[in-house]
Design a protein around this motif. Structure first.
Motif, PDB file in Angstrom:
ATOM      1  N   GLU A  32      14.973   0.123  -3.161  1.00  0.00           N
ATOM      2  CA  GLU A  32      15.862  -0.637  -4.046  1.00  0.00           C
ATOM      3  C   GLU A  32      17.323  -0.257  -3.836  1.00  0.00           C
ATOM      4  N   ILE A  33      17.597   1.036  -3.676  1.00  0.00           N
ATOM      5  CA  ILE A  33      18.977   1.479  -3.441  1.00  0.00           C
ATOM      6  C   ILE A  33      19.519   0.863  -2.151  1.00  0.00           C
ATOM      7  N   ILE A  34      18.705   0.898  -1.090  1.00  0.00           N
ATOM      8  CA  ILE A  34      19.157   0.368   0.204  1.00  0.00           C
ATOM      9  C   ILE A  34      19.418  -1.136   0.110  1.00  0.00           C
ATOM     10  N   ILE A  35      18.491  -1.882  -0.493  1.00  0.00           N
ATOM     11  CA  ILE A  35      18.637  -3.341  -0.555  1.00  0.00           C
ATOM     12  C   ILE A  35      19.808  -3.739  -1.444  1.00  0.00           C
ATOM     13  N   VAL A  36      19.864  -3.182  -2.672  1.00  0.00           N
ATOM     14  CA  VAL A  36      20.927  -3.568  -3.603  1.00  0.00           C
ATOM     15  C   VAL A  36      22.293  -3.143  -3.080  1.00  0.00           C
ATOM     16  N   GLY A  37      22.390  -1.923  -2.538  1.00  0.00           N
ATOM     17  CA  GLY A  37      23.665  -1.457  -2.001  1.00  0.00           C
ATOM     18  C   GLY A  37      24.129  -2.274  -0.816  1.00  0.00           C
ATOM     19  N   SER A  38      23.207  -2.592   0.113  1.00  0.00           N
ATOM     20  CA  SER A  38      23.579  -3.367   1.304  1.00  0.00           C
ATOM     21  C   SER A  38      23.996  -4.784   0.932  1.00  0.00           C
ATOM     22  N   VAL A  39      23.227  -5.438   0.061  1.00  0.00           N
ATOM     23  CA  VAL A  39      23.557  -6.815  -0.343  1.00  0.00           C
ATOM     24  C   VAL A  39      24.885  -6.844  -1.092  1.00  0.00           C
ATOM     25  N   SER A  40      25.122  -5.865  -1.973  1.00  0.00           N
ATOM     26  CA  SER A  40      26.372  -5.821  -2.732  1.00  0.00           C
ATOM     27  C   SER A  40      27.563  -5.605  -1.806  1.00  0.00           C
ATOM     28  N   ALA A  41      27.451  -4.633  -0.883  1.00  0.00           N
ATOM     29  CA  ALA A  41      28.558  -4.378   0.053  1.00  0.00           C
ATOM     30  C   ALA A  41      28.836  -5.592   0.926  1.00  0.00           C
ATOM     31  N   ALA A  42      27.773  -6.253   1.407  1.00  0.00           N
ATOM     32  CA  ALA A  42      27.970  -7.444   2.243  1.00  0.00           C
ATOM     33  C   ALA A  42      28.621  -8.574   1.447  1.00  0.00           C
ATOM     34  N   THR A  43      28.188  -8.759   0.198  1.00  0.00           N
ATOM     35  CA  THR A  43      28.770  -9.809  -0.644  1.00  0.00           C
ATOM     36  C   THR A  43      30.246  -9.533  -0.920  1.00  0.00           C
TER      37      THR A  43
ATOM     38  N   ALA B 227      32.270  -7.749   0.898  1.00  0.00           N
ATOM     39  CA  ALA B 227      33.036  -7.892   2.139  1.00  0.00           C
ATOM     40  C   ALA B 227      33.262  -9.359   2.486  1.00  0.00           C
ATOM     41  N   ILE B 228      32.229 -10.186   2.287  1.00  0.00           N
ATOM     42  CA  ILE B 228      32.371 -11.618   2.582  1.00  0.00           C
ATOM     43  C   ILE B 228      33.419 -12.250   1.674  1.00  0.00           C
ATOM     44  N   MET B 229      33.469 -11.808   0.412  1.00  0.00           N
ATOM     45  CA  MET B 229      34.447 -12.359  -0.527  1.00  0.00           C
ATOM     46  C   MET B 229      35.795 -11.667  -0.417  1.00  0.00           C
ATOM     47  N   ASP B 230      35.926 -10.752   0.570  1.00  0.00           N
ATOM     48  CA  ASP B 230      37.194 -10.087   0.880  1.00  0.00           C
ATOM     49  C   ASP B 230      37.683  -9.213  -0.273  1.00  0.00           C
ATOM     50  N   LEU B 231      36.756  -8.565  -0.976  1.00  0.00           N
ATOM     51  CA  LEU B 231      37.123  -7.624  -2.025  1.00  0.00           C
ATOM     52  C   LEU B 231      37.478  -6.284  -1.402  1.00  0.00           C
ATOM     53  N   ARG B 232      38.558  -5.684  -1.861  1.00  0.00           N
ATOM     54  CA  ARG B 232      38.953  -4.372  -1.342  1.00  0.00           C
ATOM     55  C   ARG B 232      37.926  -3.315  -1.764  1.00  0.00           C
TER      56      ARG B 232
ATOM     57  N   LEU C 136      32.338   0.253  -3.305  1.00  0.00           N
ATOM     58  CA  LEU C 136      31.757  -0.383  -4.481  1.00  0.00           C
ATOM     59  C   LEU C 136      30.297  -0.752  -4.249  1.00  0.00           C
ATOM     60  N   GLY C 137      29.946  -1.142  -3.010  1.00  0.00           N
ATOM     61  CA  GLY C 137      28.547  -1.435  -2.709  1.00  0.00           C
ATOM     62  C   GLY C 137      27.662  -0.204  -2.831  1.00  0.00           C
ATOM     63  N   VAL C 138      28.177   0.948  -2.378  1.00  0.00           N
ATOM     64  CA  VAL C 138      27.428   2.194  -2.518  1.00  0.00           C
ATOM     65  C   VAL C 138      27.250   2.546  -4.000  1.00  0.00           C
ATOM     66  N   LEU C 139      28.299   2.370  -4.784  1.00  0.00           N
ATOM     67  CA  LEU C 139      28.195   2.644  -6.218  1.00  0.00           C
ATOM     68  C   LEU C 139      27.162   1.743  -6.884  1.00  0.00           C
ATOM     69  N   VAL C 140      27.170   0.469  -6.532  1.00  0.00           N
ATOM     70  CA  VAL C 140      26.189  -0.460  -7.107  1.00  0.00           C
ATOM     71  C   VAL C 140      24.772  -0.060  -6.686  1.00  0.00           C
ATOM     72  N   GLY C 141      24.613   0.359  -5.421  1.00  0.00           N
ATOM     73  CA  GLY C 141      23.294   0.783  -4.963  1.00  0.00           C
ATOM     74  C   GLY C 141      22.769   1.980  -5.738  1.00  0.00           C
TER      75      GLY C 141
END
Length: 358
Positions: A219-230, A232-237, A242-247
């Protein structure tokens, strides 16, 4: 009142198995309370060995020897950790440093926005209240900054502890995996013969904790990876940070998701303000959290950890306050242990066992 308590005590603890279970729990609790800090590397090694035992068993079932399977799985695990540390940690660390450097500007922009509220909503917000609140927050921030600086100097002494974890823990994991059956036999000789309830609790915990640990890692790997990719795609600094924190927020159910929403929203507000981009990001973040809670968690855990949300929150608060980070990390397994103990205490022994005990 005392008669009721006496009957309950006699019904539960006249059974030697119940007495042995209670005695074992008390002894383990005392040992952890007194020597928990010293034994933490052993506990961490036991958890890692417990996590890696599943692939070792699978390789052994395919015909590999226990020594070869243990060596291969442990080397793969260490290699994955090194790659993660080399590839992920420097980027996350740099983004964290940049975010800390930029925090005064973020806070200054936030204060300006708050001071404009009385002009927009004069009937609801007054300037004096905003200024008083900001003064209190600034004083608190100064105190937190001093605490962090003092903690950073005192943490230099923890380098020896880090070396212990890096050297001794892998060695202990290797021998725990390689000599698993021998270690279990030695522990079995120490345990008392009256261990029906101990076996019941152990079997229930073995099923639930194994599924929980494997599920949480996935769950950590999937949620963190999807959050970081999202992000990055939306160009958030600071997308990776932040993706690691969400994971890692999934380690603390309910509370983690609520807490990590704050830095995501603050960074987005500082970057875009109240704009369509901000709302698009928050909607995407909400969809990720909804998919995690309603699709990913049921799929990964099924009925492995069937605890009520209230019990989970109480366990996080209690064990987190007792043992800090590790208490939070193992809050749900510990809550599952408590539940298994209560279930075992609630079961009545078979008639043959009652006769043997008498």
């Amino acid at each position: 009142m005392f008669d009721v308590f006496g009957r309950w005590y006699k019904r539960k603890f006249s059974d030697p198995d119940s007495a042995m279970l209670l005695l074992l729990i008390v002894l383990i609790s005392v040992v952890l309370a007194i020597w928990g800090g010293l034994l933490m590397p052993v506990l961490v090694a036991a958890i890692i060995a417990y996590l890696l035992d599943w692939p070792v068993v699978k390789l052994c079932n395919l015909g590999s020897g226990r020594l070869l399977a243990t060596t291969g799985v442990l080397m793969s695990f260490i290699g994955l950790c090194v790659l993660t540390f080399v590839g992920l940690v420097p980027v996350v660390t740099q983004q964290g440093i940049n975010l800390i450097k930029e925090s005064p500007a973020i806070w200054e922009k936030g204060q300006q926005w708050l001071l404009h509220l009385p002009e927009e909503y004069p009937d609801f917000v007054q300037v004096g209240h905003i200024q008083q609140m900001l003064q209190g927050v600034n004083e608190h921030i100064v105190g937190v900054g001093e605490t962090l600086i003092s903690a950073s100097f005192s943490s230099l002494a923890d380098i020896a502890a880090i070396l212990i974890y890096c050297i001794l823990v892998p060695l202990m994991v290797f021998f725990m995996l390689k000599d698993k059956q021998e270690l279990l036999d030695n522990i079995s000789r120490i345990l008392p013969r009256e261990r029906r309830l101990i076996k019941q609790v152990g079997s229930e915990m073995n099923l639930q904790i194994a599924n929980y640990i494997r599920g949480k890692v996935i769950e950590i790997i999937i949620v963190g990876s999807v959050s970081a990719a999202t992000f990055a795609i939306m160009d958030l600094r600071y997308a990776l940070l932040l993706g690691v924190l969400v994971g890692f927020s999934v380690l603390i159910p309910y509370i983690g998701a609520a807490v990590v929403t704050l830095p995501v929203a603050i960074v987005a507000l500082f970057q875009w303000g109240i704009s369509p981009e901000f709302w698009y990001l928050m909607v995407a973040y909400g969809i990720i959290q909804a998919l995690d809670g309603n699709l990913l968690v049921p799929l990964l855990f099924s009925e492995a950890v069937s605890l009520h949300p209230v019990y989970i929150i109480v366990a996080v608060l209690f064990f987190g306050g007792l043992w800090g980070f590790w208490g939070v990390f193992f809050a749900i397994p510990l809550a599952t242990l408590v539940k298994a103990v209560f279930n075992a205490m609630a079961t009545e022994p078979e008639p043959s066992e009652q006769q043997a005990a008498s």
